[in-house]
Design a protein around this motif. Sequence first.
Motif, PDB file in Angstrom:
ATOM      1  N   ARG A 160       0.745  -1.238  -0.133  1.00 34.16           N
ATOM      2  CA  ARG A 160      -0.061  -0.099   0.169  1.00 34.16           C
ATOM      3  C   ARG A 160       0.839   1.269  -0.143  1.00 34.16           C
ATOM      4  O   ARG A 160       0.459   1.937  -0.490  1.00 34.16           O
ATOM      5  CB  ARG A 160      -1.106  -0.096   1.217  1.00 34.16           C
ATOM      6  CG  ARG A 160      -1.806   1.344   1.096  1.00 34.16           C
ATOM      7  CD  ARG A 160      -2.984   1.300   2.375  1.00 34.16           C
ATOM      8  NE  ARG A 160      -2.252   1.393   3.458  1.00 34.16           N
ATOM      9  CZ  ARG A 160      -3.038   2.013   4.560  1.00 34.16           C
ATOM     10  NH1 ARG A 160      -4.254   2.078   4.529  1.00 34.16           N
ATOM     11  NH2 ARG A 160      -2.280   2.353   5.643  1.00 34.16           N
ATOM     12  N   ALA A 161       1.889   1.294   0.866  1.00 35.76           N
ATOM     13  CA  ALA A 161       2.943   2.424   0.721  1.00 35.76           C
ATOM     14  C   ALA A 161       3.449   2.713  -0.593  1.00 35.76           C
ATOM     15  O   ALA A 161       3.626   3.715  -1.045  1.00 35.76           O
ATOM     16  CB  ALA A 161       3.980   2.137   2.005  1.00 35.76           C
ATOM     17  N   LEU A 162       3.635   1.390  -1.030  1.00 38.13           N
ATOM     18  CA  LEU A 162       4.620   1.492  -2.627  1.00 38.13           C
ATOM     19  C   LEU A 162       3.531   2.178  -3.526  1.00 38.13           C
ATOM     20  O   LEU A 162       3.877   3.027  -4.215  1.00 38.13           O
ATOM     21  CB  LEU A 162       5.134  -0.006  -3.032  1.00 38.13           C
ATOM     22  CG  LEU A 162       6.226  -0.200  -2.178  1.00 38.13           C
ATOM     23  CD1 LEU A 162       6.555  -1.607  -2.664  1.00 38.13           C
ATOM     24  CD2 LEU A 162       7.331   0.733  -2.236  1.00 38.13           C
ATOM     25  N   ALA A 181       1.151   4.176  -3.092  1.00 40.21           N
ATOM     26  CA  ALA A 181       0.268   5.398  -2.656  1.00 40.21           C
ATOM     27  C   ALA A 181       1.813   6.313  -3.157  1.00 40.21           C
ATOM     28  O   ALA A 181       1.584   7.373  -3.765  1.00 40.21           O
ATOM     29  CB  ALA A 181       0.141   5.580  -1.236  1.00 40.21           C
ATOM     30  N   GLU A 182       2.901   6.035  -2.766  1.00 45.27           N
ATOM     31  CA  GLU A 182       4.351   6.489  -3.062  1.00 45.27           C
ATOM     32  C   GLU A 182       4.229   7.018  -4.699  1.00 45.27           C
ATOM     33  O   GLU A 182       4.454   8.100  -5.217  1.00 45.27           O
ATOM     34  CB  GLU A 182       5.527   5.882  -2.582  1.00 45.27           C
ATOM     35  CG  GLU A 182       6.741   6.344  -3.041  1.00 45.27           C
ATOM     36  CD  GLU A 182       7.827   5.250  -2.883  1.00 45.27           C
ATOM     37  OE1 GLU A 182       8.647   5.312  -4.008  1.00 45.27           O
ATOM     38  OE2 GLU A 182       7.725   4.680  -1.862  1.00 45.27           O
ATOM     39  N   VAL A 183       4.218   5.786  -5.437  1.00 47.62           N
ATOM     40  CA  VAL A 183       4.171   5.823  -6.843  1.00 47.62           C
ATOM     41  C   VAL A 183       2.891   6.810  -7.496  1.00 47.62           C
ATOM     42  O   VAL A 183       3.286   7.517  -8.392  1.00 47.62           O
ATOM     43  CB  VAL A 183       4.217   4.576  -7.605  1.00 47.62           C
ATOM     44  CG1 VAL A 183       3.964   4.633  -9.103  1.00 47.62           C
ATOM     45  CG2 VAL A 183       5.570   3.724  -7.316  1.00 47.62           C
ATOM     46  N   GLY A 206       1.565   9.114  -5.978  1.00 44.38           N
ATOM     47  CA  GLY A 206       1.530  10.281  -5.392  1.00 44.38           C
ATOM     48  C   GLY A 206       0.248  10.846  -4.560  1.00 44.38           C
ATOM     49  O   GLY A 206      -0.095  12.091  -4.417  1.00 44.38           O
ATOM     50  N   PRO A 245      -1.870  10.392  -0.627  1.00 40.47           N
ATOM     51  CA  PRO A 245      -1.649  10.255   0.743  1.00 40.47           C
ATOM     52  C   PRO A 245      -1.972   8.778   1.251  1.00 40.47           C
ATOM     53  O   PRO A 245      -1.298   8.345   2.172  1.00 40.47           O
ATOM     54  CB  PRO A 245      -2.317  11.262   1.244  1.00 40.47           C
ATOM     55  CG  PRO A 245      -3.481  11.630   0.416  1.00 40.47           C
ATOM     56  CD  PRO A 245      -3.031  11.279  -1.023  1.00 40.47           C
ATOM     57  N   ARG A 295       7.394   2.083 -12.953  1.00 40.10           N
ATOM     58  CA  ARG A 295       7.798   2.604 -11.953  1.00 40.10           C
ATOM     59  C   ARG A 295       7.388   1.681 -10.561  1.00 40.10           C
ATOM     60  O   ARG A 295       8.398   1.458  -9.865  1.00 40.10           O
ATOM     61  CB  ARG A 295       7.411   4.254 -11.562  1.00 40.10           C
ATOM     62  CG  ARG A 295       8.405   4.845 -10.406  1.00 40.10           C
ATOM     63  CD  ARG A 295       7.980   6.141 -10.068  1.00 40.10           C
ATOM     64  NE  ARG A 295       7.877   6.981 -11.479  1.00 40.10           N
ATOM     65  CZ  ARG A 295       7.471   8.215 -11.405  1.00 40.10           C
ATOM     66  NH1 ARG A 295       6.922   8.588 -10.418  1.00 40.10           N
ATOM     67  NH2 ARG A 295       7.809   8.770 -12.444  1.00 40.10           N
ATOM     68  N   LEU A 296       5.972   1.452 -10.508  1.00 42.67           N
ATOM     69  CA  LEU A 296       5.770   0.446  -9.437  1.00 42.67           C
ATOM     70  C   LEU A 296       6.379  -0.896  -9.498  1.00 42.67           C
ATOM     71  O   LEU A 296       6.849  -1.123  -8.592  1.00 42.67           O
ATOM     72  CB  LEU A 296       4.265   0.486  -9.216  1.00 42.67           C
ATOM     73  CG  LEU A 296       3.600  -0.463  -8.281  1.00 42.67           C
ATOM     74  CD1 LEU A 296       4.115   0.201  -6.901  1.00 42.67           C
ATOM     75  CD2 LEU A 296       2.160  -0.317  -8.487  1.00 42.67           C
ATOM     76  N   ARG A 322       9.712  -0.921  -8.052  1.00 38.29           N
ATOM     77  CA  ARG A 322       9.739  -0.522  -6.797  1.00 38.29           C
ATOM     78  C   ARG A 322       9.537  -1.822  -5.853  1.00 38.29           C
ATOM     79  O   ARG A 322      10.026  -2.238  -4.955  1.00 38.29           O
ATOM     80  CB  ARG A 322       8.857   0.667  -6.337  1.00 38.29           C
ATOM     81  CG  ARG A 322       9.150   1.970  -6.595  1.00 38.29           C
ATOM     82  CD  ARG A 322      10.483   2.586  -5.909  1.00 38.29           C
ATOM     83  NE  ARG A 322       9.985   2.798  -4.489  1.00 38.29           N
ATOM     84  CZ  ARG A 322      10.818   2.305  -3.362  1.00 38.29           C
ATOM     85  NH1 ARG A 322      11.959   1.679  -3.483  1.00 38.29           N
ATOM     86  NH2 ARG A 322      10.206   2.373  -2.182  1.00 38.29           N
TER      87      ARG A 322
END
Length: 149
Positions: free
Chosen positions: A84-86, A88-90, A92, A94, A114-115, A118
Motif C-alpha cells: 500500500r505504501a509503494l 501510494a508513493e508511486v 503520489g 496520501p 515505476r511501481l 519498486r
Amino acid sequence: MHYLGHRKGHSAGHRDTTGPDLFAEEVRRDAARHLPEHMIPSTFTVLDALPLSPSGKLDRRALPDPLPRTTSAAPRTPQEELLRALFAEVLGLPGIGIHDNFYRVGGDSLLSIRLTKRIRSVFGIDLDIRSLFESPTVAGMAHYLINRP
C-alpha cells in the motif's frame, strides 16, 4: 482524465435518477467493453457544462482538477501494508485502499513501470509489468506475490 457533460432528465417532471456518479460509472463500464483495463481513464468528472473561452473554445484552464476516488480499506497483513505504501508513493497519493484499482486512481503505463521496479527492489523478486495489469490492487498483488510460481 476525461470530462463529461451531465445528462439531464428525459422530460419535464422526469426525475434524473442517474446522477453524476452513476453516469460516470456507466461510461466507465462502456469503455471497459471496448478497451483493456489499463487504457480506461482513471477519473471521469461530470460537468453540467464545459467552460468556454470568450471565443467559444474549450477553456482547459477553467476545468476542475479531477480527484481520484479511493476507498479506505486497510491492509490486513504486513505485506499489504508495504505494498500500500509503494502504491501510494508511486501514485503520489496520501493513501490508497487495498481494493483500489491502480489504474482507476491515477495509474498509467509509465507509473506501472515505476511501481513494478519498486516492488522488485523492496521485495527482492523478479516481477514483470504484466503482473500489475493482472493484479492491479494492493490485495491482488499481495495474493499474487504469495502464490507466484
